[in-house]
Design an enzyme around this catalytic site. Structure first.
Site, PDB file in Angstrom:
ATOM      1  N   HIS A   1     -29.497 -56.613   5.187  1.00  0.00           N
ATOM      2  CA  HIS A   1     -30.683 -56.215   4.432  1.00  0.00           C
ATOM      3  C   HIS A   1     -31.363 -55.058   5.139  1.00  0.00           C
ATOM      4  O   HIS A   1     -31.094 -54.798   6.318  1.00  0.00           O
ATOM      5  CB  HIS A   1     -31.641 -57.409   4.290  1.00  0.00           C
ATOM      6  CG  HIS A   1     -30.961 -58.666   3.863  1.00  0.00           C
ATOM      7  ND1 HIS A   1     -30.605 -59.662   4.748  1.00  0.00           N
ATOM      8  CD2 HIS A   1     -30.526 -59.062   2.644  1.00  0.00           C
ATOM      9  CE1 HIS A   1     -29.994 -60.638   4.097  1.00  0.00           C
ATOM     10  NE2 HIS A   1     -29.923 -60.294   2.824  1.00  0.00           N
TER      11      HIS A   1
ATOM     12  N   SER B   1     -30.318 -61.779  -2.246  1.00  0.00           N
ATOM     13  CA  SER B   1     -31.309 -61.615  -1.186  1.00  0.00           C
ATOM     14  C   SER B   1     -31.914 -60.219  -1.122  1.00  0.00           C
ATOM     15  O   SER B   1     -32.979 -60.030  -0.536  1.00  0.00           O
ATOM     16  CB  SER B   1     -30.694 -61.963   0.173  1.00  0.00           C
ATOM     17  OG  SER B   1     -29.529 -61.189   0.408  1.00  0.00           O
TER      18      SER B   1
ATOM     19  N   ASP C   1     -31.581 -56.568   9.299  1.00  0.00           N
ATOM     20  CA  ASP C   1     -30.953 -57.710   9.977  1.00  0.00           C
ATOM     21  C   ASP C   1     -29.426 -57.717   9.858  1.00  0.00           C
ATOM     22  O   ASP C   1     -28.789 -58.711  10.197  1.00  0.00           O
ATOM     23  CB  ASP C   1     -31.523 -59.026   9.452  1.00  0.00           C
ATOM     24  CG  ASP C   1     -31.256 -59.241   7.962  1.00  0.00           C
ATOM     25  OD1 ASP C   1     -30.508 -58.438   7.358  1.00  0.00           O
ATOM     26  OD2 ASP C   1     -31.802 -60.202   7.385  1.00  0.00           O
TER      27      ASP C   1
END
Length: 380
Positions: free
Chosen positions: A345, A44, A342
């Protein structure tokens, strides 16, 4: 008088060091580089929209909706940030367009590379994880599977001439390992056991590098992992009552030490690989070092020192980590003042600054000595 001179000298030396780390060269010509395409693998941290195109991919960080993408794109793109990610800054520095996700079948161009990274991706195959009781997302696309995507893409896009394309390309392999470790540690695996996974993960990364070399790649960037102990989700999940467990920035030292161990072992393995393939340029991407430099010079760079370890977007609590979604979200008014986006990240601005460190280090090693109007490394 002498001490005053040394103090002033140290101050100016510090300014020079900061400039080298965070500012750019403004040469007009990109010389002796010839990187005409870019290929990105990863999880991610590097996903540019693959996961939101995989049927049934449901994850807690809902990057298919706002507030993801709000700062730069002004819409969600599948990137796990409020804007750009490191892959975007690397592309800009090379005067290449942002990479399209491999899973985008809407007729977009892949003439200058592709992004194969998928949120939730592990370095290890599902069988390795399941044998050890490590959880993973059901749609996991681990590193070996991304390599299969890569080979299929090369054949379908470039045919038998793909090796020529790879000779003029940069492959960014990772970072990998972050998801493997998080899933294991958050699943209550003891750290000594998780530490035994490191050699397997490093071997998996090295095997993948050898494979892309055999396909024809000559320039490969291999990033290390972030300092886990500075991520809001780690700080929330593994909160410690002992104040000595935290460093001067509020990061958990134990988990930063674990990340450092992974990175040291990766660098050792890359050094051995360079001896095996002396004609291939293999560069370590110091995501950890870039992250820590951002913390060290946070005020100078415009970040809020009091919120370095707090997430901009989350569901509340001490670190505001977890639950970044349109339904019940606390979003900070100025993401550019935050490092954590978040919980796992980072923000567009944090990626921007970390990218500067990585890019300024890698370009000379890849034979690139000038930047052509690179917005990735300018505007300070």
């Amino acid at each position: 008088m002498a001490s005053l001179f040394l103090s002033k000298f140290s101050f100016f030396l510090l300014l020079i060091i900061i400039t080298l780390f965070f500012h750019s060269s403004h040469c007009d010509v990109l010389t002796r580089c010839h990187i005409t395409s870019l290929f990105q693998f990863g999880d991610s941290i590097a996903d540019a929209g693959n996961v939101i195109r995989i049927p049934g991919a449901v994850i807690s960080a809902q990057a298919w909706g706002l507030p993801y993408g709000e700062t730069f794109f002004h819409k969600p793109t599948g990137r796990f940030s409020d804007g750009r990610i490191i892959a975007d800054y690397i592309a800009t520095a090379l005067s290449l367009p942002f990479l399209n996700p491999y899973m985008d079948k809407s007729g977009v161009s892949f003439s200058q590379g592709a992004n194969f990274a998928v949120a939730g991706a592990t370095a290890m195959n599902n069988s390795f994880l399941e044998e050890r009781g490590i959880g993973h997302v059901p749609f996991n696309v681990p590193l070996p599977s991304q390599l299969e995507w890569f080979k299929s893409h090369l054949q379908s896009t470039y045919g038998s001439k793909y090796s020529t394309t790879l000779r003029n390309s940069l492959v960014v392999l990772g970072e990998f390992g972050g998801v493997d470790y998080w899933n294991a540690l958050a699943g209550n695996k003891p750290e000594p056991e998780v530490r035994t996974y490191v050699p397997f993960i490093i071997d998996g990364i090295i095997s993948a590098i050898k494979e892309v070399i055999q396909l024809g790649s000559t320039r490969i960037l291999v990033p290390g992992v972030f300092p886990f102990g500075c991520l809001s989700s780690y700080l929330t999940r593994f909160a410690d009552t002992n104040p000595n467990a935290y460093d001067q920035y509020g990061c958990l030292k134990f988990y930063n030490d674990f990340a450092t161990y992974h990175n040291i072992e990766l660098k050792k393995a890359l050094e051995n690989l360079r001896c095996e393939f002396p004609r291939v340029k293999i560069v370590y991407g110091d995501y950890y070092g870039g992250f820590r430099l951002v913390f060290r010079y946070a005020s100078w760079l415009g970040f809020n020192p009091s919120t370095l370890v707090s997430a901009c977007c989350g569901s509340g609590g001490r670190y505001n980590a977890g639950g970044c979604s349109s339904a019940s979200t606390n979003v900070c008014p100025n993401p550019s003042q935050y490092v954590n986006w978040d919980g796992l990240h980072l923000t567009d601005e944090a990626y921007h600054r970390i990218s500067n460190v990585v890019i300024n280090n890698m370009l000379p090693k890849f034979g690139c000595y000038g930047l052509r109007n690179s917005s990735a490394l300018s505007s300070y």
